[in-house]
Design a protein around this motif. Structure first.
Motif, short mmCIF file in Angstrom:
data_model
loop_
_atom_site.label_atom_id
_atom_site.label_comp_id
_atom_site.label_asym_id
_atom_site.label_seq_id
_atom_site.Cartn_x
_atom_site.Cartn_y
_atom_site.Cartn_z
N GLU A 117 -4.18 -25.70 -5.07
CA GLU A 117 -3.64 -25.96 -6.41
C GLU A 117 -3.26 -24.67 -7.13
N MET A 118 -3.98 -23.58 -6.81
CA MET A 118 -3.68 -22.30 -7.48
C MET A 118 -3.54 -21.23 -6.41
N LYS A 119 -2.39 -20.56 -6.41
CA LYS A 119 -2.15 -19.48 -5.44
C LYS A 119 -1.74 -18.23 -6.20
N VAL A 120 -2.38 -17.13 -5.85
CA VAL A 120 -2.05 -15.87 -6.50
C VAL A 120 -1.70 -14.86 -5.40
N PHE A 121 -0.63 -14.13 -5.60
CA PHE A 121 -0.24 -13.08 -4.66
C PHE A 121 -0.37 -11.74 -5.39
N VAL A 122 -1.28 -10.89 -4.91
CA VAL A 122 -1.59 -9.64 -5.62
C VAL A 122 -0.94 -8.45 -4.92
N THR A 123 -0.30 -7.61 -5.72
CA THR A 123 0.34 -6.43 -5.15
C THR A 123 0.17 -5.24 -6.08
N ALA A 124 0.30 -4.03 -5.50
CA ALA A 124 0.27 -2.77 -6.28
C ALA A 124 0.87 -1.71 -5.36
N SER A 125 1.28 -0.57 -5.92
CA SER A 125 1.93 0.44 -5.09
C SER A 125 0.92 1.00 -4.06
N ALA A 126 1.44 1.48 -2.90
CA ALA A 126 0.57 1.96 -1.81
C ALA A 126 -0.30 3.14 -2.29
N ARG A 127 0.24 4.03 -3.08
CA ARG A 127 -0.52 5.19 -3.57
C ARG A 127 -1.67 4.78 -4.48
N VAL A 128 -1.39 3.83 -5.35
CA VAL A 128 -2.45 3.34 -6.25
C VAL A 128 -3.57 2.70 -5.41
N ASP A 142 -5.49 10.49 4.88
CA ASP A 142 -5.97 9.57 5.93
C ASP A 142 -5.96 8.14 5.39
N VAL A 143 -6.46 7.99 4.18
CA VAL A 143 -6.57 6.66 3.59
C VAL A 143 -5.19 6.08 3.32
N LEU A 144 -4.29 6.92 2.80
CA LEU A 144 -2.93 6.47 2.51
C LEU A 144 -2.24 6.00 3.81
N ARG A 145 -2.46 6.78 4.87
CA ARG A 145 -1.88 6.40 6.18
C ARG A 145 -2.45 5.06 6.63
N ASN A 146 -3.77 4.90 6.47
CA ASN A 146 -4.42 3.65 6.88
C ASN A 146 -3.88 2.46 6.08
N VAL A 147 -3.70 2.65 4.78
CA VAL A 147 -3.18 1.57 3.92
C VAL A 147 -1.75 1.20 4.34
N THR A 148 -0.92 2.22 4.56
CA THR A 148 0.48 1.98 4.91
C THR A 148 0.61 1.31 6.27
N GLU A 149 -0.22 1.79 7.21
CA GLU A 149 -0.17 1.25 8.56
C GLU A 149 -0.65 -0.21 8.56
N ARG A 150 -1.69 -0.48 7.77
CA ARG A 150 -2.18 -1.86 7.71
C ARG A 150 -1.15 -2.77 7.06
N ASP A 151 -0.45 -2.28 6.04
CA ASP A 151 0.62 -3.08 5.42
C ASP A 151 1.65 -3.46 6.49
N ARG A 152 2.01 -2.45 7.28
CA ARG A 152 3.04 -2.68 8.29
C ARG A 152 2.58 -3.75 9.29
N ILE A 153 1.39 -3.56 9.83
CA ILE A 153 0.88 -4.51 10.83
C ILE A 153 0.68 -5.90 10.20
N ASP A 154 0.10 -5.93 8.99
CA ASP A 154 -0.21 -7.21 8.35
C ASP A 154 1.05 -8.03 8.04
N THR A 155 2.15 -7.33 7.68
CA THR A 155 3.35 -8.07 7.27
C THR A 155 4.27 -8.40 8.44
N THR A 156 4.08 -7.69 9.57
CA THR A 156 5.03 -7.91 10.67
C THR A 156 4.43 -8.67 11.85
#
Ligand code: DC
Length: 234
Positions: free
Chosen positions: A147-158, A179-193
């Motif tokens: 009944e309720m769906k929320v999609f949360v987003t924020a910039s990769a650096r934040v 290291d952390v920024l790379r991990n976040v960006t890489e996970r975004d890539r894998i998670d979305t593709t």
């Protein structure tokens, strides 16, 4: 406000957007159960690491899938009321948040048979509604009828800064911000593709970009949306 009406609340979005904190807060506020589905994928990852199923970034997929029936994931509240994750009866709440697990979890979360097993368990947990579940595919695959769906987003650096601060606070000093920024960006890539259950915004999701919002502002936003939706329930 009467919260006796039970709905399903699906909170999806990118990693380190503070989804879990938000989802936990809302669950407590409205007296609903809470499930952190990322913790489930993390627990399977820890199982694979601890049982020597990884060879670098390659996992022995067939063996892991064969052993899934012996991977028991559960949640139980700690003495201060926070839900903690257990893997085969052992409290793994801290361990599943380490970089060792974060580095490998996307590999595990991309395995179709693992996802099928997790989704089945998650659907069973939401059978009686009155639940807040956070993850990547909750509004699209696990509960498309939520009944309720929320999609949360924020910039990769934040997001990287938030996770970095968390790791430092925990005394995990072996990693740099990059290291952390790379991990976040890489996970975004894998998670979305990935082919199975990719991170996707459901067409009927409410979008929350919290790059510049305070925690209080987000909580108020969530509660307002919840009250609005619940007041329209038959
Ligand atoms: O929310 P988190 O960062 O703890 O999630 C850990 C990983 O698990 C992340 O790489 C995405 C994946 N995940 C998923 O594929 N599906 C979910 N429902 C929840 C998490």
């Amino acid at each position: 406000m009467n919260y006796s009406k039970k709905i399903i609340i699906a909170i999806d979005g990118y990693s380190s957007t503070g989804k879990s904190t938000m989802a936990k807060w809302l669950a407590r506020e409205v007296g609903y159960g809470y499930v952190d589905t990322g913790a489930m994928y993390r627990a399977v990852t820890l199982y694979a690491l601890d049982n020597g199923l990884f060879d670098g970034d390659t996992v022995r997929e067939a063996e892991l899938v064969r052993r899934l029936p012996e991977v028991h994931i559960s949640f139980a509240p700690s003495t201060d009321g926070r839900n903690e994750t257990y893997l085969n009866g052992r409290n793994v709440e801290q361990e599943i948040r380490s970089m060792r697990v974060s580095d490998k979890v996307s590999i595990i979360a991309a395995i179709a048979d693992v996802r099928r097993d997790m989704v089945r368990q998650q659907q069973a947990m939401g059978l009686h509604k009155g639940i807040v579940m956070d993850g990547r595919d909750i509004g699209t695959m696990v509960f498309p009828q939520a009944e309720m769906k929320v999609f949360v987003t924020a910039s990769a650096r934040v997001r990287a800064q938030r996770r970095y601060d968390e790791l430092l606070a925990k005394g995990d000093t072996g990693v740099t911000f990059d290291d952390v920024l790379r991990n976040v960006t890489e996970r975004d890539r894998i998670d979305t593709t990935r082919a199975e259950g990719p991170l996707r915004q459901a067409h009927d999701a409410l979008v929350l970009d919290n790059s510049t919002m305070t925690r209080d502002e987000q909580n108020q936003w969530l509660l307002d949306k919840f009250n609005d939706i619940i007041s329209r329930q038959p």
